[in-house]
Design a protein around this motif. Structure first.
Motif, mmCIF file in Angstrom:
data_model
loop_
_atom_site.group_PDB
_atom_site.id
_atom_site.type_symbol
_atom_site.label_atom_id
_atom_site.label_comp_id
_atom_site.label_asym_id
_atom_site.label_seq_id
_atom_site.Cartn_x
_atom_site.Cartn_y
_atom_site.Cartn_z
ATOM 1 N N ALA A 1 0.753 -1.332 -0.304
ATOM 2 C CA ALA A 1 -0.069 0.298 -0.899
ATOM 3 C C ALA A 1 0.826 0.824 -0.463
ATOM 4 O O ALA A 1 0.301 2.138 -0.742
ATOM 5 N N VAL A 2 1.860 1.154 0.893
ATOM 6 C CA VAL A 2 2.659 2.298 1.009
ATOM 7 C C VAL A 2 3.391 2.298 -0.280
ATOM 8 O O VAL A 2 3.768 3.667 -0.906
ATOM 9 N N ARG A 3 3.987 1.888 -1.343
ATOM 10 C CA ARG A 3 4.507 1.666 -2.264
ATOM 11 C C ARG A 3 3.875 1.938 -3.122
ATOM 12 O O ARG A 3 4.273 3.160 -4.394
ATOM 13 N N ARG A 4 2.570 1.407 -2.805
ATOM 14 C CA ARG A 4 2.177 1.339 -4.311
ATOM 15 C C ARG A 4 1.396 3.255 -4.701
ATOM 16 O O ARG A 4 1.444 4.191 -5.065
ATOM 17 N N MET A 9 2.168 9.325 -6.357
ATOM 18 C CA MET A 9 2.522 10.662 -6.231
ATOM 19 C C MET A 9 4.324 10.743 -6.779
ATOM 20 O O MET A 9 4.844 11.934 -7.236
ATOM 21 N N GLN A 10 5.016 10.035 -6.430
ATOM 22 C CA GLN A 10 6.053 9.911 -7.454
ATOM 23 C C GLN A 10 6.577 9.769 -9.119
ATOM 24 O O GLN A 10 7.210 11.414 -9.230
ATOM 25 N N ASP A 11 5.476 9.747 -9.576
ATOM 26 C CA ASP A 11 5.232 10.008 -10.792
ATOM 27 C C ASP A 11 4.623 11.366 -10.971
ATOM 28 O O ASP A 11 4.951 11.859 -11.946
ATOM 29 N N LEU A 12 3.618 12.204 -10.309
ATOM 30 C CA LEU A 12 3.537 13.464 -10.231
ATOM 31 C C LEU A 12 4.358 14.003 -9.934
ATOM 32 O O LEU A 12 4.265 15.402 -10.544
ATOM 33 N N ASN A 98 4.877 25.709 -7.133
ATOM 34 C CA ASN A 98 3.600 26.552 -7.631
ATOM 35 C C ASN A 98 3.039 25.188 -8.292
ATOM 36 O O ASN A 98 1.847 24.903 -8.277
ATOM 37 N N LEU A 99 3.906 24.481 -9.182
ATOM 38 C CA LEU A 99 2.979 23.137 -9.837
ATOM 39 C C LEU A 99 2.496 22.082 -8.973
ATOM 40 O O LEU A 99 1.322 21.452 -9.682
ATOM 41 N N TYR A 100 3.375 21.807 -7.526
ATOM 42 C CA TYR A 100 2.803 21.535 -6.841
ATOM 43 C C TYR A 100 1.895 21.870 -6.157
ATOM 44 O O TYR A 100 0.383 20.856 -5.619
ATOM 45 N N ALA A 101 1.582 22.456 -5.643
ATOM 46 C CA ALA A 101 -0.002 23.284 -5.157
ATOM 47 C C ALA A 101 -1.233 23.226 -6.208
ATOM 48 O O ALA A 101 -2.089 23.256 -5.964
ATOM 49 N N ALA A 102 -1.032 23.926 -6.972
ATOM 50 C CA ALA A 102 -1.693 23.618 -8.435
ATOM 51 C C ALA A 102 -2.300 22.088 -8.863
ATOM 52 O O ALA A 102 -3.463 21.845 -8.709
ATOM 53 N N ARG A 103 -1.713 20.968 -8.947
ATOM 54 C CA ARG A 103 -2.051 19.487 -9.024
ATOM 55 C C ARG A 103 -2.365 18.760 -7.770
ATOM 56 O O ARG A 103 -2.447 17.914 -7.855
ATOM 57 N N GLY A 104 -1.957 19.526 -6.290
ATOM 58 C CA GLY A 104 -3.076 18.964 -5.114
ATOM 59 C C GLY A 104 -1.601 18.005 -4.983
ATOM 60 O O GLY A 104 -2.252 16.500 -4.213
ATOM 61 N N LEU A 105 -0.350 17.556 -5.309
ATOM 62 C CA LEU A 105 1.033 17.198 -4.286
ATOM 63 C C LEU A 105 1.378 17.437 -3.567
ATOM 64 O O LEU A 105 1.495 18.726 -2.913
ATOM 65 N N ASP A 106 0.621 16.429 -1.927
ATOM 66 C CA ASP A 106 0.821 16.730 -1.036
ATOM 67 C C ASP A 106 2.720 16.658 -0.045
ATOM 68 O O ASP A 106 3.538 15.202 -0.385
ATOM 69 N N ILE A 107 3.631 17.888 -0.881
ATOM 70 C CA ILE A 107 4.760 16.808 -0.883
ATOM 71 C C ILE A 107 5.362 16.429 1.050
ATOM 72 O O ILE A 107 6.161 16.018 0.525
ATOM 73 N N GLU A 112 7.066 11.616 4.168
ATOM 74 C CA GLU A 112 6.837 10.810 4.814
ATOM 75 C C GLU A 112 6.968 9.521 4.184
ATOM 76 O O GLU A 112 7.216 8.420 5.372
ATOM 77 N N LEU A 113 6.098 9.355 3.334
ATOM 78 C CA LEU A 113 5.663 7.672 2.604
ATOM 79 C C LEU A 113 7.726 7.495 2.133
ATOM 80 O O LEU A 113 7.869 6.213 2.744
ATOM 81 N N VAL A 114 8.280 7.990 1.961
ATOM 82 C CA VAL A 114 9.521 8.486 0.788
ATOM 83 C C VAL A 114 10.367 7.982 2.676
ATOM 84 O O VAL A 114 11.806 7.053 2.888
ATOM 85 N N THR A 115 10.147 8.546 4.120
ATOM 86 C CA THR A 115 11.031 8.091 5.070
ATOM 87 C C THR A 115 10.495 6.438 4.980
ATOM 88 O O THR A 115 11.716 5.954 5.416
ATOM 89 N N ASP A 116 9.241 6.390 5.001
ATOM 90 C CA ASP A 116 8.455 5.125 5.339
ATOM 91 C C ASP A 116 9.620 4.084 4.678
ATOM 92 O O ASP A 116 9.382 2.653 5.444
ATOM 93 N N GLU A 117 9.382 4.340 3.652
ATOM 94 C CA GLU A 117 10.014 2.668 2.885
ATOM 95 C C GLU A 117 11.434 3.071 3.055
ATOM 96 O O GLU A 117 11.773 1.561 3.081
#
Length: 204
Positions: A1-4, A9-12, A98-107, A112-117
């Motif tokens: 689930a974490v990797r999925r 998010m990584q692709d975006l 600006n692009l992160y905020a415009a496309r809804g990416l929670d950095i 957090e996910l990168v740290t967990d992985e």
């Protein structure tokens, strides 16, 4: 689930990063075009108009001083010296946010996910190392057990040969100590012949 979730998010994020770098390069080429345009304008006004160098010289000095003031303002706001790399990196970072905020990416969620992985990978690596260490230890024990068995095998053979030799010795001893049937018959014949000769002498 974490990797999925992280993969999506990584692709975006990669898409936003590519677009931000392209935008920063366009800005850099735009700045270069402005400098070329400024140089052509100064060259033409200096040598191909009635203004001449007497008029354009203070203009170039004032323009240079304006660039110095702009660099100092940059240093006050950003806390770093003015350079092409710092301007480019700042432009890329601004466009990314600006692009992160415009496309809804929670950095923050992405971090957090990168740290967990990473923690999960470390745990898997630790388990794998423990398993490899246990497997090597068991293999070493099996090898040592096999060597000890090989060392004990000649001793068993030697003991068998000793037993066979002792049995052979006993058999030879029995065969030498006990007279055969032929020897017994010959001694009886000789004894009877002697007895017969003794009787004939007594009769004479």
């Amino acid at each position: 689930a974490v990797r999925r979730e992280l993969r999506g998010m990584q692709d975006l994020k990669d898409l936003c990063d590519r677009e931000a770098r392209k935008g920063a390069k366009r800005l850099a080429f735009g700045g270069f075009a402005i400098l070329v345009t400024y140089w052509i304008a100064v060259f033409r006004l200096t040598f191909f108009t009635e203004l001449g160098w007497d008029f354009m010289e203070p203009v170039t000095y004032l323009t240079e001083f304006l660039f110095i003031m702009g660099g100092y303002i940059w240093f006050l706001r950003q806390g770093r010296e003015v350079s092409y790399s710092s301007i480019l990196n700042r432009s890329v970072s601004t466009r990314q946010q600006n692009l992160y905020a415009a496309r809804g990416l929670d950095i923050e969620r992405w971090v957090e996910l990168v740290t967990d992985e990473k923690a999960l990978k470390k745990e898997i690596e630790r388990i794998r190392e423990d398993y490899d260490a246990g497997w090597k230890e068991s293999r070493k024990d099996r090898v040592e057990t096999g060597e000890s068995a090989l060392e004990d095998k000649p001793n068993k053979q030697t003991s068998k040969e000793e037993v066979d030799g002792s049995i052979l010795d006993k058999t030879l001893a029995k065969s030498t100590s006990k007279p055969s049937g032929k020897d017994v018959d010959e001694s009886e014949v000789v004894e009877k012949r002697r007895e017969q000769i003794r009787r004939e002498e007594d009769t004479v």
